[in-house]
Each structure stands twice: as C-alpha cells, then as structure tokens.
Motif scaffolding. Structure first.
Motif, PDB file in Angstrom:
ATOM      1  N   LEU A  25       0.828  -1.205   0.000  1.00 40.43           N
ATOM      2  CA  LEU A  25       0.000   0.000   0.000  1.00 40.43           C
ATOM      3  C   LEU A  25       0.860   1.252   0.000  1.00 40.43           C
ATOM      4  N   LEU A 149     -13.003   1.113   0.177  1.00 38.42           N
ATOM      5  CA  LEU A 149     -12.176   0.451   1.189  1.00 38.42           C
ATOM      6  C   LEU A 149     -12.851   0.499   2.558  1.00 38.42           C
ATOM      7  N   GLY A 170      -6.375  -4.626   7.910  1.00 38.66           N
ATOM      8  CA  GLY A 170      -7.274  -4.006   6.936  1.00 38.66           C
ATOM      9  C   GLY A 170      -7.763  -2.646   7.383  1.00 38.66           C
ATOM     10  N   ALA A 174      -6.891   0.970   5.469  1.00 42.17           N
ATOM     11  CA  ALA A 174      -7.935   1.914   5.045  1.00 42.17           C
ATOM     12  C   ALA A 174      -7.672   3.291   5.632  1.00 42.17           C
ATOM     13  N   TYR A 177      -4.699   5.002   3.792  1.00 42.76           N
ATOM     14  CA  TYR A 177      -5.141   5.489   2.478  1.00 42.76           C
ATOM     15  C   TYR A 177      -5.965   6.774   2.641  1.00 42.76           C
TER      16      TYR A 177
END
Length: 198
Positions: A25, A149, A170, A174, A177
C-alpha cells in the motif's frame, strides 16, 4: 514427528514476517504521490507563465470547497477513532466511526459534484479549467476508492472475529489510504483555491 516440528517451525517463521500488504500500500501511495506531483508541477508551470490566472470566466468559488475541506480533514480524525477502538477490541465503536467517515466522504463527493454543476465552465474551456477538472476529478476518484475500502472494512467487520485487537491490518490500511487522500486534498485546495482567491 519431524513433519509436525517442521510445520510448527514454518508457522512460527511465517508469523514473524512483516506484513507485505502494508508495504504494498505504501509503495502504491508513493507512486500516486508522484502522479499528483506531476499534476501540481504542470499546474504551477501554467500559472507562472500565464498573464491572467485563472483566466476571466473561470474563477473558483471558496464556499463549497471550504466546507468540503473541513468535512474531509475532520474525517481523518474520525477514522482514527475507529482504529483506536479496534485496538481496544471494540468492534462496535470501530464500525460506528468508520460509518461516520463513510458518510463524510460521501458528502464530500456530493459537494464536489454540486460545485461542478455550478461552475459555468467545462473541461475544455481553457488550460486552467482543464487542470482544475483533471486534478479535482482524479482526487475525487481516490476519495471514491477510499469509500469502497471503508465500506469493505465495515462489511467484513461483521464476520466472526474478523477484526480484533490483534488482527486489524485491513483497518489500518484503510486509515492510511484515507489520510493520504486528505493530505493530497489540502495541497490541492491550497494551490487551486486559496492561491487564486486572494
């Protein structure tokens, strides 16, 4: 017996490996930063070499974008509350904060569409309009992906013990981001709106 020992050793080694999803990522976000950097550099080049910028008839308004900025920047704090909640093993509060973040991101996109509908100029009007729509539209696409997301995290949180204080990669991805989306918007808002309004 040897097979069992080997299996345990393999599992133990696997548990100590760094999570490559996060590094993936971060690599992706670095590449996106370079792309936005190209947009910003092009925009500043045209701004510096054009006598009147933005050209007459393609001025920007501050009201809706400023409200949008407040909403988006505030959502970065909200999503962080969700990350803190899951680290305390509170899935319910994590869902709550992520749902609020999703709503704030959706409101941001609605505000951007409203702005587009009331500008009075389009993508091909002039160079400024072209830069404006490309940069804000590309950022809007990133906001949309961020919403997907966040929605994915929200839905997956209903799985039995899918997220907890020990397993929440996860959720963190998110959040990372979403912070990236906010930082890019702050730069974009400063270049396109604030520098042209005063």
């Amino acid at each position: 017996m040897t097979a069992i020992t080997t299996s345990k050793n393999h599992t133990s080694e696997h548990e100590h490996h760094p999570d490559l999803r996060v590094w993936g990522l971060l690599t992706f976000l670095i590449s996106e930063s370079l792309m936005f950097g190209g947009f910003f550099a092009t925009y500043l080049f045209f701004k510096g070499t054009t006598a009147v910028w933005p050209p007459e008839g393609t001025e920007v308004e501050l009201l809706v974008p400023t409200i949008n900025t407040i909403i988006l920047v505030s959502s970065s704090f909200i999503i962080h509350f969700g990350d803190k909640a899951i680290k305390k093993n509170s899935v319910g509060w994590m869902r709550f904060w992520y749902f609020i973040t999703f709503l704030m991101g959706a409101v941001f996109l609605v505000g951007q569409v409203y702005e587009y509908m009331n500008l009075g100029y389009g993508l091909t009007t002039n160079v400024f309009a072209n830069c404006f729509y490309l940069m804000t539209g590309f950022h809007g696409l990133h906001v949309f992906v961020g919403l997907l997301l966040i929605l994915g995290v929200f839905v997956r949180s209903f799985g039995p013990n899918h997220y907890n204080s020990m397993q929440h990669t996860g959720i963190e991805m998110a959040e990372i981001y979403w912070h990236f989306v906010d930082i890019i918007w702050i730069i974009l808002f400063t270049l396109v709106y604030l520098m042209n309004a005063f």
